[in-house]
Design an enzyme around this catalytic site. Structure first.
Site, short mmCIF file in Angstrom:
data_model
loop_
_atom_site.label_atom_id
_atom_site.label_comp_id
_atom_site.label_asym_id
_atom_site.label_seq_id
_atom_site.Cartn_x
_atom_site.Cartn_y
_atom_site.Cartn_z
N GLU A 227 -2.68 -7.32 0.69
CA GLU A 227 -2.14 -6.10 1.30
C GLU A 227 -2.06 -4.92 0.35
OE1 GLU A 227 -1.69 -5.55 4.43
OE2 GLU A 227 -1.73 -7.57 5.28
N HIS B 69 -3.26 -9.99 10.59
CA HIS B 69 -2.59 -10.33 9.33
C HIS B 69 -1.20 -10.90 9.57
CE1 HIS B 69 -0.77 -5.98 8.62
NE2 HIS B 69 -0.44 -6.48 9.79
N ASP C 100 4.16 -6.26 0.14
CA ASP C 100 5.41 -5.87 0.79
C ASP C 100 6.56 -6.83 0.55
OD1 ASP C 100 5.27 -7.94 2.74
OD2 ASP C 100 4.35 -6.64 4.23
N HIS D 266 7.33 -10.51 5.73
CA HIS D 266 7.11 -11.02 7.08
C HIS D 266 6.72 -12.49 7.03
CE1 HIS D 266 5.95 -6.73 6.84
NE2 HIS D 266 6.57 -6.61 8.00
#
Length: 332
Positions: free
Chosen positions: A297, A166, A254, A151
């Site tokens: 994360e 976040h 991620d 992201h």
């Protein structure tokens, strides 16, 4: 040696790449735990720093010849109640974390160490990047950001649909609107042209418009599928080197393919492979430019036998100089 010299920038031999690297001179690292989970939508990231410790972060680095101080976990700081017109989650608490981490990041760099911020959700980067960019300005260096994430985290307080902070760090440190009056203004806002995002594959509409309008370099997975990771990374690192820049790396779990890194609350299929991730960090090490690192994360509650924590430690090793030839056989 000739092949390796051609592979990296065609600038200079590999054995001289690290001459400006603080890791090659001080060899001093500091692990700073940031058990932040106020920015995420799922509980568990506060256990991330201890999971990285359990996976052997400090002994791995010491085994590579570094002097490593584990500073423990920092505290959140005073929470001052705030009126929140945006109705985001945990605004006052995240502001408190941001202030604490900004000061800790600046102070660690002032000590002359390489700080490793062990998180914690990605809202911790609100503070770490603000503190590191303030330090870079003090030293007269432009601040550069390598953002490894699924992201872009380019939401403003008034554009996030989830309300999870976040998803806001890059917008905040680049001085976007809506943060004023809530978060302390960044002392040295990051220039948009000094950001390189890699691995992006989940972008909300408001973020997409802002990224396009403002010209942020986004190497999404489509681009990486087409050209690979080496070309865009080399081009970015060459700019950092040419401008004698300060390079901060922010590594989100991620960023990786979920099958090899399941311990994250925001899994997105189609992420970086094991070798792509290692290659990126190996090349960054060879550049001699890295000055600070976020590992974010990691939610051990979602892990499978510690495989994600172990992989993140191994990726940190690549950034610090471990190569393919150094790796023992190990099943993940």
């Amino acid at each position: 040696m000739l092949v390796r010299q051609e592979y990296f920038f065609n600038m200079r031999p590999t054995d001289t790449l690290n001459t400006k690297d603080p890791l090659m001179t001080t060899r001093a690292l500091k692990i700073i735990g940031a058990p932040v989970e106020t920015g995420a939508g799922r509980r568990g990231c506060q256990m991330g720093p201890d999971a990285l410790r359990t996976a052997g972060l400090q002994p791995m680095l010491e085994g590579m010849g570094y002097t490593v101080e584990d500073a423990g976990n920092i505290a959140q700081g005073e929470v001052v109640p705030l009126d929140d017109p945006f109705e985001v989650r945990n605004l006052a608490e995240t502001v408190a974390w941001t202030k604490a981490l900004e000061a800790v990041a600046f102070d660690a760099l002032e000590e002359g160490v390489f700080p490793i911020f062990a998180g914690g959700d990605h809202s911790l980067s609100l503070g770490t990047m603000a503190g590191a960019s303030r330090y870079a300005a003090l030293k007269g260096q432009p601040f550069f950001l390598l953002w490894l994430d699924a992201h872009p985290d380019f939401h403003r307080l008034n554009t996030t649909d989830s309300g999870n902070l976040h998803g806001t760090p890059v917008a905040y440190v680049t001085g976007q609107e809506s943060f004023e009056g809530f978060f302390p203004p960044p002392a040295n806002p990051v220039q948009l042209e000094n950001i390189c995002m890699m691995g992006i594959r989940s972008v909300d509409g408001a973020e997409h418009r802002s990224l396009i309008d403002q010209g942020v370099e986004v190497n999404d997975m489509r681009r990486l599928d087409e050209v690979g990771v080496v070309q865009p990374l080399q081009q970015f690192l060459k700019r950092v080197a040419d401008e004698n820049g300060f390079l901060h790396i922010s590594l989100d779990v991620d960023f990786l393919e979920p099958s090899i890194a399941p311990a994250v609350g925001t899994t997105v299929p189609g992420g970086a492979t094991f070798r792509e991730a290692h290659l990126i960090l190996e090349i960054v090490h060879e550049s001699g430019l890295a000055r600070s690192l976020d590992i974010v994360e990691l939610n051990p509650f979602l892990d499978h036998g510690g495989m994600t924590a172990t992989l993140m430690v191994d990726l940190c090793a690549s950034l610090m100089g471990k190569t393919v030839m150094d790796r023992p056989t190990r099943s993940f």
